[in-house]
Design an enzyme around this catalytic site. Structure first.
Site, short mmCIF file in Angstrom:
data_model
loop_
_atom_site.label_atom_id
_atom_site.label_comp_id
_atom_site.label_asym_id
_atom_site.label_seq_id
_atom_site.Cartn_x
_atom_site.Cartn_y
_atom_site.Cartn_z
N HIS A 158 0.81 -1.22 0.00
CA HIS A 158 0.00 0.00 0.00
C HIS A 158 0.84 1.27 0.00
O HIS A 158 0.32 2.36 0.19
CB HIS A 158 -0.95 0.01 1.21
CG HIS A 158 -2.05 -1.00 1.10
ND1 HIS A 158 -2.82 -1.39 2.18
CD2 HIS A 158 -2.50 -1.71 0.04
CE1 HIS A 158 -3.70 -2.30 1.78
NE2 HIS A 158 -3.52 -2.51 0.49
N CYS A 207 7.47 19.01 -6.36
CA CYS A 207 8.53 18.16 -6.92
C CYS A 207 9.81 18.97 -7.07
O CYS A 207 9.80 20.11 -7.53
CB CYS A 207 8.08 17.60 -8.25
SG CYS A 207 9.29 16.48 -9.02
N GLU A 277 -7.98 -12.08 17.50
CA GLU A 277 -9.14 -12.98 17.44
C GLU A 277 -9.20 -13.60 16.06
O GLU A 277 -8.46 -13.20 15.14
CB GLU A 277 -10.42 -12.21 17.73
CG GLU A 277 -10.62 -11.01 16.83
CD GLU A 277 -11.73 -10.08 17.31
OE1 GLU A 277 -12.17 -9.26 16.50
OE2 GLU A 277 -12.14 -10.19 18.48
N CYS A 293 0.07 -9.57 19.13
CA CYS A 293 1.18 -10.08 18.32
C CYS A 293 2.52 -9.90 19.03
O CYS A 293 3.41 -10.74 18.90
CB CYS A 293 1.23 -9.37 16.97
SG CYS A 293 -0.30 -9.42 16.03
#
Length: 301
Positions: A158, A207, A277, A293
């Site tokens: 992503h 930019c 879960e 985790c």
């Protein structure tokens, strides 16, 4: 149509197998599969033999570092849900507002640190590489906490909060400046009472390529946009060769990442899920280790 596109399209119809009334023997088999095991000794035996390990991570792994997920009922920035800001249309209408939102997220992330799950993954990659074994992290997260923890083989499907893409020339650049441009200094607070800064477009990030000066946008995949084809090709290659797959902190509902682990499981490769879960895909996996985790993953690796 590429193999990955074909597989992705095929798996869309399979991803929720077991959640709807079955109408075929194939679906009935899916319903009757054994429940995932939480036997750590069995997992470690599989882990010890694996040569190519793919680890798929989602927002759950970063939530333990205090990273806002912007999902669910509380997922608002000021008056807007993230889904209304993270779109090409929102950026075209109001680039100042969208940049305020992403500036806020960048500043938050600069104060966050990898948690034990990120660190365990990075240390596992380093240790196994010395044994001639490989670990790849395929992440939905844009926060770069895996990179900060030391992970080298990283596929950010992503994109990243700390990369920009020029809307004119397309150049992608890493950018860790704080603030990213002077006009955004002190802007982006999430309080719903705060008014938009209404920064003139010429003062937003621009930019720096010679002769360009185009408007920059965050190099992230917005709602309604397709994932980078080159990144997906790398993901497919890694999923094709992996002999063990871990799903860490992923809800298994965001596509196409929700299909990656079921795709691996469908060819008989063990998949272990580390989540708070069960998810819609859990019953298709061999192992499930519920809980934070940062607590469950380090001893497993």
């Amino acid at each position: 149509m590429s193999l990955f596109q074909f597989t992705t399209r095929r798996l869309v119809s399979q991803a929720y197998c077991g959640l709807k009334p079955f109408s075929s023997k194939k679906q009935r088999f899916c319903l009757e599969m054994a429940r995932p095991s939480s036997n750590m000794a069995d997992f470690r035996e599989v882990f010890a033999k694996a040569k190519h390990i793919a680890i798929i991570t989602g927002a759950g792994v970063s939530a333990e570092s205090g990273v806002p997920t912007f999902r669910g009922a509380g997922g608002f920035w000021r008056k807007w849900p993230a889904q209304e800001l993270a779109t090409p249309e929102a950026f075209a209408r109001n680039p100042s507002r969208v940049w305020e939102f992403y500036h806020y997220r960048r500043e938050v992330m600069l104060s966050k640190h990898p948690n034990p799950a990120h660190i365990a993954i990075a240390e596992c990659e380093k240790r196994l590489s010395k044994q001639g074994r490989s670990v790849v992290v395929i992440t939905q997260n844009i926060d770069e906490l895996h990179r900060k923890a030391g992970t080298k083989h990283l596929l950010e499907i992503h994109g990243s909060l700390f990369k920009t893409r020029c809307t004119n020339c397309g150049n992608v650049t890493a950018d860790y400046k704080s603030p990213i441009c002077p006009a955004l200094a002190g802007k982006g607070a999430p309080d719903p009472e705060i008014e938009d800064a209404a920064i003139p477009v010429e003062d937003l990030p621009r930019c720096e390529e010679d002769g360009c000066s185009g408007l920059l946008r965050p190099h992230v995949v917005w709602f309604g946009e397709t994932l980078d084809a080159d990144v997906l090709t790398e993901v497919e290659k890694e999923l094709d060769i992996c002999d063990l797959c871990l799903v860490v902190g992923s809800s298994s509902v965001v596509y196409p990442a929700a299909m990656f682990a079921p795709q691996v499981s469908a060819r008989g490769v063990p998949v272990a899920e580390f989540n708070m879960e069960a998810t819609p895909a859990t019953n298709r996996f061999r192992f499930l280790f519920p809980g934070p985790c940062g607590t469950t993953l380090p001893p497993a690796l």
